[in-house]
Design a protein around this motif. Structure first.
Motif, PDB file in Angstrom:
ATOM      1  N   PRO A  87       7.683   2.443   6.730  1.00 47.35           N
ATOM      2  CA  PRO A  87       8.582   3.525   6.314  1.00 47.35           C
ATOM      3  C   PRO A  87       7.797   4.773   5.895  1.00 47.35           C
ATOM      4  O   PRO A  87       6.733   4.677   5.292  1.00 47.35           O
ATOM      5  N   TYR A  88       8.353   5.933   6.232  1.00 47.85           N
ATOM      6  CA  TYR A  88       7.763   7.223   5.863  1.00 47.85           C
ATOM      7  C   TYR A  88       8.841   7.950   5.062  1.00 47.85           C
ATOM      8  O   TYR A  88       9.897   8.297   5.606  1.00 47.85           O
ATOM      9  N   LEU A  89       8.587   8.150   3.785  1.00 45.35           N
ATOM     10  CA  LEU A  89       9.606   8.642   2.861  1.00 45.35           C
ATOM     11  C   LEU A  89       9.356  10.086   2.458  1.00 45.35           C
ATOM     12  O   LEU A  89       8.222  10.567   2.477  1.00 45.35           O
TER      13      LEU A  89
ATOM     14  N   VAL B 202       1.475  -7.958   3.732  1.00 43.11           N
ATOM     15  CA  VAL B 202       1.217  -6.654   3.124  1.00 43.11           C
ATOM     16  C   VAL B 202       2.083  -5.597   3.803  1.00 43.11           C
ATOM     17  O   VAL B 202       2.144  -5.542   5.027  1.00 43.11           O
ATOM     18  N   GLN B 203       2.760  -4.785   3.003  1.00 42.93           N
ATOM     19  CA  GLN B 203       3.609  -3.718   3.554  1.00 42.93           C
ATOM     20  C   GLN B 203       3.033  -2.356   3.182  1.00 42.93           C
ATOM     21  O   GLN B 203       2.650  -2.144   2.034  1.00 42.93           O
ATOM     22  N   LEU B 204       2.946  -1.474   4.157  1.00 36.66           N
ATOM     23  CA  LEU B 204       2.541  -0.095   3.908  1.00 36.66           C
ATOM     24  C   LEU B 204       3.778   0.781   3.776  1.00 36.66           C
ATOM     25  O   LEU B 204       4.811   0.511   4.396  1.00 36.66           O
ATOM     26  N   VAL B 205       3.663   1.840   2.984  1.00 39.60           N
ATOM     27  CA  VAL B 205       4.715   2.849   2.904  1.00 39.60           C
ATOM     28  C   VAL B 205       4.050   4.208   2.727  1.00 39.60           C
ATOM     29  O   VAL B 205       3.127   4.357   1.924  1.00 39.60           O
ATOM     30  N   GLY B 206       4.486   5.172   3.539  1.00 42.10           N
ATOM     31  CA  GLY B 206       3.987   6.537   3.430  1.00 42.10           C
ATOM     32  C   GLY B 206       4.997   7.390   2.690  1.00 42.10           C
ATOM     33  O   GLY B 206       6.214   7.211   2.857  1.00 42.10           O
TER      34      GLY B 206
ATOM     35  N   VAL C  20       0.860  -1.182   0.000  1.00 41.30           N
ATOM     36  CA  VAL C  20       0.000   0.000   0.000  1.00 41.30           C
ATOM     37  C   VAL C  20       0.897   1.232   0.000  1.00 41.30           C
ATOM     38  O   VAL C  20       1.638   1.458   0.959  1.00 41.30           O
ATOM     39  N   VAL C  21       0.862   1.982  -1.105  1.00 42.10           N
ATOM     40  CA  VAL C  21       1.635   3.220  -1.218  1.00 42.10           C
ATOM     41  C   VAL C  21       0.686   4.371  -0.906  1.00 42.10           C
ATOM     42  O   VAL C  21      -0.363   4.506  -1.546  1.00 42.10           O
ATOM     43  N   MET C  22       1.051   5.173   0.097  1.00 42.75           N
ATOM     44  CA  MET C  22       0.152   6.218   0.593  1.00 42.75           C
ATOM     45  C   MET C  22       0.849   7.571   0.539  1.00 42.75           C
ATOM     46  O   MET C  22       1.912   7.745   1.142  1.00 42.75           O
TER      47      MET C  22
END
Length: 186
Positions: free
Chosen positions: A104-106, A71-75, A41-43
């Motif tokens: 991770p928050y990028l 499932v991996q989330l990334v902000g 999930v790219v947010m």
């Protein structure tokens, strides 16, 4: 002869574009390093936006719920922080640590990743399947303001479908939020 054209960015079936961005954790992250085995999930999110703040705890909970299922989330914050000091990298780091995001928050300082994904608002949410194809581009659920009134967890339902090898059901209702704060032309 058949000509295969790439699906436009943000359209279902679109293959997630690679990225390489610094994270609030002091490390660089690529699509390959953050993608989940069964879904990603790219947010596009930020600190200052009230729409993101309203769903932030739900997003963190979603990451904890679906992480064990592959499932991996990334902000990603793509906002120009000039007029929004809360979206400066050090503030993103403080929020990430304080809220214990768990993903991770990028920082997309050049805004190139937001443009590649055709992201327009915060939150703008994309669900990719295990093959990195876009399966869902829509809102988190049916009541961003009142968590207790949520009847349909649409993003969670899309993840359930992806995990079961099904296509998430239509229609996909677009997220509402603040516009991404694009840099002014210099």
């Amino acid at each position: 002869a058949m000509v295969s054209l790439p699906t436009p960015a943000g359209q279902l079936g679109w293959l997630a574009a690679p990225f390489d961005l610094p994270g609030t954790d002091g490390r660089r992250h690529t699509l390959e390093s953050v993608r989940g085995a069964k879904g990603t999930v790219v947010m596009f999110i930020c600190n200052h936006c009230p729409y993101v703040q309203a769903v932030e705890d739900r997003i963190i909970a979603l990451g904890r719920e679906y992480g064990p299922r592959g499932v991996q989330l990334v902000g990603i914050c793509s906002n120009d922080p000039t007029d929004y000091p809360d979206d400066r990298p050090e503030r993103l780091h403080a929020r990430w640590r304080e809220k214990r995001y768990g993903f991770p928050y990028l920082v997309d300082e050049s805004q190139a990743v937001a443009r590649t994904f055709n992201a327009v608002c915060t939150p703008d949410l994309y669900v990719f399947d295990g093959d990195r194809n876009l399966a869902y581009h829509g809102r988190l659920d049916d009541d961003w303001q009142h968590p207790e009134k949520v009847r349909r967890r649409e993003l969670a339902a899309a993840l359930d479908a992806v995990l079961e090898g099904r296509t998430p059901s239509a229609p996909q209702t677009h997220s509402i939020g603040c516009s991404i704060k694009w840099k002014r032309a210099s």
